[in-house]
Design a protein around this motif. Structure first.
Motif, PDB file in Angstrom:
ATOM      1  N   GLY A   1     -13.017 -47.799  37.394  1.00  0.00           N
ATOM      2  CA  GLY A   1     -13.477 -49.056  37.483  1.00  0.00           C
ATOM      3  C   GLY A   1     -13.893 -49.251  39.034  1.00  0.00           C
ATOM      4  O   GLY A   1     -15.163 -49.795  39.232  1.00  0.00           O
ATOM      5  N   ILE A   2     -13.236 -48.776  39.723  1.00  0.00           N
ATOM      6  CA  ILE A   2     -13.677 -48.605  41.277  1.00  0.00           C
ATOM      7  C   ILE A   2     -14.639 -47.877  41.716  1.00  0.00           C
ATOM      8  O   ILE A   2     -15.815 -48.255  42.135  1.00  0.00           O
ATOM      9  N   GLN A   3     -14.778 -46.741  40.863  1.00  0.00           N
ATOM     10  CA  GLN A   3     -15.738 -45.576  41.197  1.00  0.00           C
ATOM     11  C   GLN A   3     -17.210 -46.490  40.651  1.00  0.00           C
ATOM     12  O   GLN A   3     -18.295 -46.401  41.244  1.00  0.00           O
ATOM     13  N   ALA A   4     -17.016 -47.016  39.234  1.00  0.00           N
ATOM     14  CA  ALA A   4     -18.237 -47.593  38.879  1.00  0.00           C
ATOM     15  C   ALA A   4     -18.772 -48.694  39.726  1.00  0.00           C
ATOM     16  O   ALA A   4     -20.010 -49.008  40.038  1.00  0.00           O
TER      17      ALA A   4
ATOM     18  N   ALA B   1       0.500 -45.875  34.034  1.00  0.00           N
ATOM     19  CA  ALA B   1      -0.382 -44.827  34.594  1.00  0.00           C
ATOM     20  C   ALA B   1      -1.833 -44.880  33.884  1.00  0.00           C
ATOM     21  O   ALA B   1      -2.693 -44.576  34.728  1.00  0.00           O
ATOM     22  N   ARG B   2      -1.857 -45.216  32.839  1.00  0.00           N
ATOM     23  CA  ARG B   2      -3.218 -45.282  31.974  1.00  0.00           C
ATOM     24  C   ARG B   2      -4.002 -46.368  32.777  1.00  0.00           C
ATOM     25  O   ARG B   2      -5.275 -46.392  33.022  1.00  0.00           O
ATOM     26  N   PHE B   3      -3.330 -47.378  33.182  1.00  0.00           N
ATOM     27  CA  PHE B   3      -4.103 -48.660  33.736  1.00  0.00           C
ATOM     28  C   PHE B   3      -4.627 -48.043  35.351  1.00  0.00           C
ATOM     29  O   PHE B   3      -5.761 -48.445  35.597  1.00  0.00           O
ATOM     30  N   VAL B   4      -3.671 -47.491  35.943  1.00  0.00           N
ATOM     31  CA  VAL B   4      -4.405 -47.025  37.151  1.00  0.00           C
ATOM     32  C   VAL B   4      -5.448 -46.248  37.271  1.00  0.00           C
ATOM     33  O   VAL B   4      -6.342 -46.097  37.946  1.00  0.00           O
ATOM     34  N   LEU B   5      -5.469 -44.868  36.252  1.00  0.00           N
ATOM     35  CA  LEU B   5      -6.452 -44.337  36.033  1.00  0.00           C
ATOM     36  C   LEU B   5      -7.846 -45.007  35.510  1.00  0.00           C
ATOM     37  O   LEU B   5      -8.853 -44.805  36.117  1.00  0.00           O
ATOM     38  N   LEU B   6      -7.605 -46.125  34.700  1.00  0.00           N
ATOM     39  CA  LEU B   6      -8.585 -46.929  34.243  1.00  0.00           C
ATOM     40  C   LEU B   6      -9.285 -47.695  35.625  1.00  0.00           C
ATOM     41  O   LEU B   6     -10.309 -47.947  35.676  1.00  0.00           O
ATOM     42  N   LEU B   7      -8.295 -48.121  36.223  1.00  0.00           N
ATOM     43  CA  LEU B   7      -8.684 -48.824  37.414  1.00  0.00           C
ATOM     44  C   LEU B   7      -9.527 -48.209  38.481  1.00  0.00           C
ATOM     45  O   LEU B   7     -10.440 -48.376  39.006  1.00  0.00           O
ATOM     46  N   LEU B   8      -8.994 -46.860  38.531  1.00  0.00           N
ATOM     47  CA  LEU B   8      -9.993 -45.791  39.508  1.00  0.00           C
ATOM     48  C   LEU B   8     -11.262 -45.641  39.014  1.00  0.00           C
ATOM     49  O   LEU B   8     -12.326 -45.657  39.738  1.00  0.00           O
TER      50      LEU B   8
END
Length: 165
Positions: free
Chosen positions: A27-30, A18-25
């Protein structure tokens, strides 16, 4: 709000996936935001900002300034926090609705002077290239009103007619 939500989700979901998905989101925004940072352009030219900066040396301490468009009013208020500043629809000064603003800009000299009677003196109007480009030739009557005097070397119109006509 997004940061608060992110923090709450981070606390709620401690699983590594779940934390990986949050960080991925994030990262995509950045990734999407990074190129857009270089496309941003200031809304004001350097000359307009310098004109606002010079206002304190031109207007009296007790003067009121009305910007004829909203974008400049915020900058003027920030630069001159002790000065009464207004604009169409901003800061409740002057307390005119769209009908009064329309009469002021497009109306007759008599209509304009009647609206000016309720405003404090000394009073200045701040003009910008945006104001002129938006209204164009439709404000010829306004600009040629004998109640206004262009303050040389500035973007200011000083109201020079008496408070009661």
């Amino acid at each position: 709000f997004a940061a608060v939500m992110f923090r709450d989700l981070w606390k709620e979901y401690a699983w590594p996936a779940a934390r990986f998905v949050l960080l991925l989101l994030v990262g995509i925004q950045a990734w999407w935001s990074y190129p857009l940072m270089f496309e941003w352009k200031p809304q004001f030219s350097r000359a307009e900002l310098m004109a606002i900066e010079r206002l304190s040396s031109v207007v009296e301490d007790d003067a009121a300034i009305i910007s004829l468009e909203n974008r400049a009013a915020v900058w003027i208020r920030g630069w001159l926090p002790d000065t009464q500043v207004g604009a169409p629809g901003l800061f409740d000064f002057p307390a005119w609705g769209s009908t009064e603003w329309e009469a002021f800009l497009y109306g007759s000299n008599e209509e304009r002077h009647a609206l000016l009677n309720d405003l404090p003196r000394p009073l200045y109007f701040f003009t910008t290239p945006l104001f002129f480009s938006h209204y164009g030739d439709s404000i010829r009557g306004f600009m040629s009103d004998s109640c206004f005097e262009l303050v040389e070397g500035t973007a200011l119109l000083r109201v020079n007619c008496p408070a009661s006509i």
